[in-house]
Design a protein around this motif. Structure first.
Motif, PDB file in Angstrom:
ATOM      1  N   PRO A 136       0.835  -1.206   0.000  1.00 47.12           N
ATOM      2  CA  PRO A 136       0.000   0.000   0.000  1.00 47.12           C
ATOM      3  C   PRO A 136       0.867   1.253   0.000  1.00 47.12           C
ATOM      4  CG  PRO A 136       0.028  -0.996   2.182  1.00 47.12           C
ATOM      5  CD  PRO A 136       0.809  -1.909   1.277  1.00 47.12           C
ATOM      6  N   PRO A 137       0.335   2.355  -0.527  1.00 51.55           N
ATOM      7  CA  PRO A 137       1.103   3.598  -0.513  1.00 51.55           C
ATOM      8  C   PRO A 137       1.274   4.104   0.917  1.00 51.55           C
ATOM      9  CG  PRO A 137      -1.138   3.998  -1.228  1.00 51.55           C
ATOM     10  CD  PRO A 137      -0.996   2.513  -1.085  1.00 51.55           C
ATOM     11  N   THR A 138       2.325   4.849   1.132  1.00 54.36           N
ATOM     12  CA  THR A 138       2.544   5.454   2.450  1.00 54.36           C
ATOM     13  C   THR A 138       1.631   6.665   2.593  1.00 54.36           C
ATOM     14  OG1 THR A 138       4.252   6.980   1.689  1.00 54.36           O
ATOM     15  CG2 THR A 138       4.984   4.764   2.384  1.00 54.36           C
ATOM     16  N   GLN A 139       1.510   7.159   3.815  1.00 51.45           N
ATOM     17  CA  GLN A 139       0.696   8.353   4.030  1.00 51.45           C
ATOM     18  C   GLN A 139       1.271   9.551   3.290  1.00 51.45           C
ATOM     19  OE1 GLN A 139       0.388   8.559   8.333  1.00 51.45           O
ATOM     20  NE2 GLN A 139      -1.560   7.481   8.282  1.00 51.45           N
ATOM     21  N   VAL A 140       2.574   9.665   3.244  1.00 51.80           N
ATOM     22  CA  VAL A 140       3.191  10.785   2.527  1.00 51.80           C
ATOM     23  C   VAL A 140       2.847  10.695   1.039  1.00 51.80           C
ATOM     24  CG1 VAL A 140       5.379  11.868   1.863  1.00 51.80           C
ATOM     25  CG2 VAL A 140       5.046  11.087   4.210  1.00 51.80           C
ATOM     26  N   GLN A 141       2.881   9.487   0.474  1.00 49.44           N
ATOM     27  CA  GLN A 141       2.532   9.324  -0.938  1.00 49.44           C
ATOM     28  C   GLN A 141       1.071   9.680  -1.194  1.00 49.44           C
ATOM     29  OE1 GLN A 141       3.813   5.221  -1.167  1.00 49.44           O
ATOM     30  NE2 GLN A 141       5.612   5.756  -2.394  1.00 49.44           N
ATOM     31  N   VAL A 142       0.188   9.244  -0.310  1.00 49.16           N
ATOM     32  CA  VAL A 142      -1.238   9.562  -0.464  1.00 49.16           C
ATOM     33  C   VAL A 142      -1.457  11.071  -0.322  1.00 49.16           C
ATOM     34  CG1 VAL A 142      -3.539   9.286   0.559  1.00 49.16           C
ATOM     35  CG2 VAL A 142      -2.045   7.304   0.291  1.00 49.16           C
TER      36      VAL A 142
END
Length: 153
Positions: free
Chosen positions: A30-36
């Motif tokens: 899953p994408p990281t929070q920073v990526q999202v």
């Protein structure tokens, strides 16, 4: 000759099983929070409101329609026209709220503010907890007078 065939068969079997596992791992990460948060801001700053809306937490989309979300985000897009579309990660942290609630957040500033003593505008994207990958809150800091943030009352 028989040993070569066995070795080649063994090598093909190893490669055949190793490659799909690697691809499967990459696809399920899953994408990281920073990526999202970055994806969310990029969508808002280019006025792709449907893409940004798609990254919101279900509790937010239950309270705000896609049309209302676009209306709320238009002033943020307008500010991006002034500051430019480029932005950088400014800080990561925890926001302590009322009643001891804790929210994880990513704060971004426009690249134009890189050399400024303090950013003119900080864009905060918050999440429910440390593993959430849906945007729960979005707040321009400092917000212009009358500029709303998410979630709306």
């Amino acid at each position: 000759m028989m040993l070569q065939k066995i070795s080649l068969s063994a090598l093909a079997l190893l490669l055949g099983t190793a490659l799909p596992a690697t691809q499967a791992q990459t696809q399920t990460t899953p994408p990281t929070q920073v990526q999202v948060a970055r994806q969310f801001l990029q969508a808002v700053l280019r006025a792709d409101y449907p893409a940004a809306y798609g990254l919101l937490d279900a509790s937010v989309t239950q309270r705000i329609t896609a049309a209302r979300f676009a209306e709320v985000m238009r002033p943020v897009h307008a500010q991006a026209q002034h500051f430019g579309p480029g932005f950088d990660l400014y800080k990561l942290g925890l926001r302590l709220g009322e009643g001891g609630s804790v929210r994880y957040f990513c704060a971004f500033t426009f690249k134009k503010d890189t050399l400024a003593g303090a950013p003119h505008l900080q864009l905060d994207v918050s999440f429910r907890d440390s593993v959430a990958t849906r945007v729960l809150y979005f707040t321009p800091v400092p917000a212009r007078p009358g500029q709303p943030s998410l979630p709306l009352p």
